[in-house]
Design an enzyme around this catalytic site. Structure first.
Site, PDB file in Angstrom:
ATOM      1  N   ASP A   8      52.215 -53.850 -85.004  1.00  0.00           N
ATOM      2  CA  ASP A   8      51.133 -53.206 -84.260  1.00  0.00           C
ATOM      3  C   ASP A   8      49.890 -53.179 -85.163  1.00  0.00           C
ATOM      4  O   ASP A   8      49.926 -52.586 -86.244  1.00  0.00           O
ATOM      5  CB  ASP A   8      51.604 -51.778 -83.922  1.00  0.00           C
ATOM      6  CG  ASP A   8      50.558 -50.963 -83.199  1.00  0.00           C
ATOM      7  OD1 ASP A   8      49.398 -51.406 -83.079  1.00  0.00           O
ATOM      8  OD2 ASP A   8      50.911 -49.854 -82.756  1.00  0.00           O
ATOM      9  N   ASN A  22      36.726 -56.955 -74.133  1.00  0.00           N
ATOM     10  CA  ASN A  22      36.185 -57.690 -72.975  1.00  0.00           C
ATOM     11  C   ASN A  22      34.667 -57.529 -72.974  1.00  0.00           C
ATOM     12  O   ASN A  22      34.115 -56.785 -73.779  1.00  0.00           O
ATOM     13  CB  ASN A  22      36.825 -57.212 -71.666  1.00  0.00           C
ATOM     14  CG  ASN A  22      36.576 -55.742 -71.416  1.00  0.00           C
ATOM     15  OD1 ASN A  22      35.432 -55.292 -71.379  1.00  0.00           O
ATOM     16  ND2 ASN A  22      37.641 -54.969 -71.269  1.00  0.00           N
ATOM     17  N   GLY A  30      46.268 -53.787 -73.254  1.00  0.00           N
ATOM     18  CA  GLY A  30      46.683 -54.580 -74.410  1.00  0.00           C
ATOM     19  C   GLY A  30      46.242 -54.006 -75.739  1.00  0.00           C
ATOM     20  O   GLY A  30      46.229 -52.783 -75.941  1.00  0.00           O
ATOM     21  N   ASP A  32      43.325 -53.917 -77.014  1.00  0.00           N
ATOM     22  CA  ASP A  32      42.064 -53.168 -76.862  1.00  0.00           C
ATOM     23  C   ASP A  32      42.365 -51.686 -76.591  1.00  0.00           C
ATOM     24  O   ASP A  32      41.833 -50.781 -77.262  1.00  0.00           O
ATOM     25  CB  ASP A  32      41.286 -53.797 -75.687  1.00  0.00           C
ATOM     26  CG  ASP A  32      39.833 -53.370 -75.625  1.00  0.00           C
ATOM     27  OD1 ASP A  32      39.343 -52.728 -76.567  1.00  0.00           O
ATOM     28  OD2 ASP A  32      39.173 -53.697 -74.612  1.00  0.00           O
ATOM     29  N   SER A 119      43.155 -63.501 -76.890  1.00  0.00           N
ATOM     30  CA  SER A 119      43.261 -64.205 -75.591  1.00  0.00           C
ATOM     31  C   SER A 119      44.677 -64.569 -75.153  1.00  0.00           C
ATOM     32  O   SER A 119      44.850 -65.108 -74.054  1.00  0.00           O
ATOM     33  CB  SER A 119      42.411 -65.491 -75.559  1.00  0.00           C
ATOM     34  OG  SER A 119      41.048 -65.183 -75.350  1.00  0.00           O
ATOM     35  N   GLY A 121      47.225 -62.674 -74.418  1.00  0.00           N
ATOM     36  CA  GLY A 121      47.912 -61.708 -73.563  1.00  0.00           C
ATOM     37  C   GLY A 121      47.371 -61.810 -72.146  1.00  0.00           C
ATOM     38  O   GLY A 121      47.565 -62.812 -71.447  1.00  0.00           O
ATOM     39  N   TYR A 123      44.526 -62.509 -71.070  1.00  0.00           N
ATOM     40  CA  TYR A 123      43.636 -63.650 -70.827  1.00  0.00           C
ATOM     41  C   TYR A 123      44.349 -65.001 -70.758  1.00  0.00           C
ATOM     42  O   TYR A 123      43.718 -66.024 -70.489  1.00  0.00           O
ATOM     43  CB  TYR A 123      42.498 -63.674 -71.848  1.00  0.00           C
ATOM     44  CG  TYR A 123      41.370 -62.690 -71.531  1.00  0.00           C
ATOM     45  CD1 TYR A 123      41.413 -61.881 -70.403  1.00  0.00           C
ATOM     46  CD2 TYR A 123      40.256 -62.584 -72.358  1.00  0.00           C
ATOM     47  CE1 TYR A 123      40.387 -60.986 -70.111  1.00  0.00           C
ATOM     48  CE2 TYR A 123      39.216 -61.696 -72.062  1.00  0.00           C
ATOM     49  CZ  TYR A 123      39.297 -60.898 -70.943  1.00  0.00           C
ATOM     50  OH  TYR A 123      38.275 -60.018 -70.650  1.00  0.00           O
TER      51      TYR A 123
HETATM   52  N1  AR6 Z   1      48.869 -54.857 -81.994  1.00  0.00           N
HETATM   53  C1  AR6 Z   1      48.759 -56.198 -82.135  1.00  0.00           C
HETATM   54  N2  AR6 Z   1      48.750 -57.053 -81.108  1.00  0.00           N
HETATM   55  C2  AR6 Z   1      48.870 -56.519 -79.869  1.00  0.00           C
HETATM   56  C3  AR6 Z   1      48.981 -55.130 -79.625  1.00  0.00           C
HETATM   57  C4  AR6 Z   1      48.987 -54.286 -80.762  1.00  0.00           C
HETATM   58  N3  AR6 Z   1      49.073 -52.958 -80.649  1.00  0.00           N
HETATM   59  N4  AR6 Z   1      49.081 -54.934 -78.287  1.00  0.00           N
HETATM   60  C5  AR6 Z   1      49.052 -56.156 -77.710  1.00  0.00           C
HETATM   61  N5  AR6 Z   1      48.933 -57.122 -78.661  1.00  0.00           N
HETATM   62  P1  AR6 Z   1      45.633 -58.718 -74.991  1.00  0.00           P
HETATM   63  P2  AR6 Z   1      43.558 -60.731 -74.434  1.00  0.00           P
HETATM   64  C6  AR6 Z   1      48.858 -58.585 -78.535  1.00  0.00           C
HETATM   65  O1  AR6 Z   1      46.139 -58.771 -73.600  1.00  0.00           O
HETATM   66  O2  AR6 Z   1      44.590 -61.686 -73.977  1.00  0.00           O
HETATM   67  C7  AR6 Z   1      42.257 -56.118 -72.564  1.00  0.00           C
HETATM   68  O3  AR6 Z   1      42.415 -55.365 -71.401  1.00  0.00           O
HETATM   69  C8  AR6 Z   1      49.408 -59.233 -77.287  1.00  0.00           C
HETATM   70  O4  AR6 Z   1      50.817 -59.409 -77.396  1.00  0.00           O
HETATM   71  O5  AR6 Z   1      45.529 -57.423 -75.668  1.00  0.00           O
HETATM   72  O6  AR6 Z   1      42.508 -61.205 -75.397  1.00  0.00           O
HETATM   73  C9  AR6 Z   1      40.793 -56.339 -72.922  1.00  0.00           C
HETATM   74  O7  AR6 Z   1      39.996 -55.232 -72.572  1.00  0.00           O
HETATM   75  C10 AR6 Z   1      48.682 -60.569 -77.319  1.00  0.00           C
HETATM   76  O8  AR6 Z   1      49.382 -61.517 -78.134  1.00  0.00           O
HETATM   77  O9  AR6 Z   1      44.158 -59.403 -75.122  1.00  0.00           O
HETATM   78  C11 AR6 Z   1      40.457 -57.536 -72.106  1.00  0.00           C
HETATM   79  O10 AR6 Z   1      40.129 -57.202 -70.780  1.00  0.00           O
HETATM   80  C12 AR6 Z   1      47.358 -60.252 -78.003  1.00  0.00           C
HETATM   81  O11 AR6 Z   1      47.488 -58.938 -78.535  1.00  0.00           O
HETATM   82  C13 AR6 Z   1      41.725 -58.360 -72.117  1.00  0.00           C
HETATM   83  O12 AR6 Z   1      42.774 -57.424 -72.339  1.00  0.00           O
HETATM   84  C14 AR6 Z   1      46.174 -60.281 -77.073  1.00  0.00           C
HETATM   85  O13 AR6 Z   1      46.558 -59.697 -75.825  1.00  0.00           O
HETATM   86  C15 AR6 Z   1      41.746 -59.333 -73.255  1.00  0.00           C
HETATM   87  O14 AR6 Z   1      42.862 -60.152 -73.140  1.00  0.00           O
END
Ligand code: AR6
Length: 168
Positions: A8, A22, A30, A32, A119, A121, A123
């Site tokens: 994490d 975003n 996620g 964020d 991106s 997750g 995205y």
């Molecule tokens: N620590 C590390 N990595 C994480 C954590 C954490 N606590 N939680 C999730 N991940 P995402 P995106 C990973 O969806 O695809 C948001 O709503 C996850 O497994 O967080 O860039 C923003 O506001 C994945 O591999 O981000 C945007 O609207 C990675 O983080 C949108 O999501 C990215 O997943 C951005 O989408």
């Protein structure tokens, strides 16, 4: 200089922790959501201030705030591309996230920086391609600038962790 860990990112210690935000900078799900929850309300206030000044953050660009309760000096918020079909400049925009975050880290005298897998997750960016772009961009940057001594890729899911471990 480049390390990969599974975990994490809100628990990691580094000069800078990067957030996959975003365009609104208002937080989300996620990583964020996790970063805003762990860092505290002061971060959202700074994001709102940036929004008022420049109207959010464009895809591929990066902005900086303090880090609140995180074990970091700053949070860099960058906006990865929403993956469509690979023909909408996704690769260039994803590389720009890493490059612009590192450039901003330089300006703030950072020596260490931790990235999530931007991106990959919500995205929907294909993880193998995203990992290759992330590593290639960071390697090129470290070849050019020596100030940053440590880049940490923090993988939350096993698939990304395996991909990064194999590539590194
Ligand atoms: N620590 C590390 N990595 C994480 C954590 C954490 N606590 N939680 C999730 N991940 P995402 P995106 C990973 O969806 O695809 C948001 O709503 C996850 O497994 O967080 O860039 C923003 O506001 C994945 O591999 O981000 C945007 O609207 C990675 O983080 C949108 O999501 C990215 O997943 C951005 O989408």
């Amino acid at each position: 200089m480049i390390e990969v860990i599974k975990g994490d990112i809100t628990k990691v210690s580094a000069d800078i922790i990067v957030n996959a935000a975003n365009n609104t900078l208002l937080g989300g799900g996620g990583v964020d959501g996790a970063i805003h929850r762990a860092a505290g309300k002061a971060i959202l206030e700074q994001c709102l201030h940036i929004r008022h000044g420049q109207g959010g953050c464009k895809t591929g660009e990066a902005v900086i705030t303090t880090a609140g309760h995180l074990n970091a000096r700053y949070i860099i918020h960058t906006v990865g591309p929403l993956y469509q079909d690979g023909h909408h400049r996704e690769a260039a925009l994803l590389a720009a996230c890493y490059k612009n975050s590192l450039m901003l880290a330089l300006r703030y005298a950072a020596h260490s920086i931790a990235f999530p897998n931007i991106s990959t997750g919500i995205y929907g960016y294909p993880k193998q391609q995203a990992a290759s772009i992330a590593i290639a961009t960071v390697r090129a940057f470290l070849g050019e600038y020596t100030q940053i001594k440590k880049v940490l890729f923090v993988c939350y899911d096993q698939e990304n962790f395996t991909l990064y471990s194999n590539l590194l």
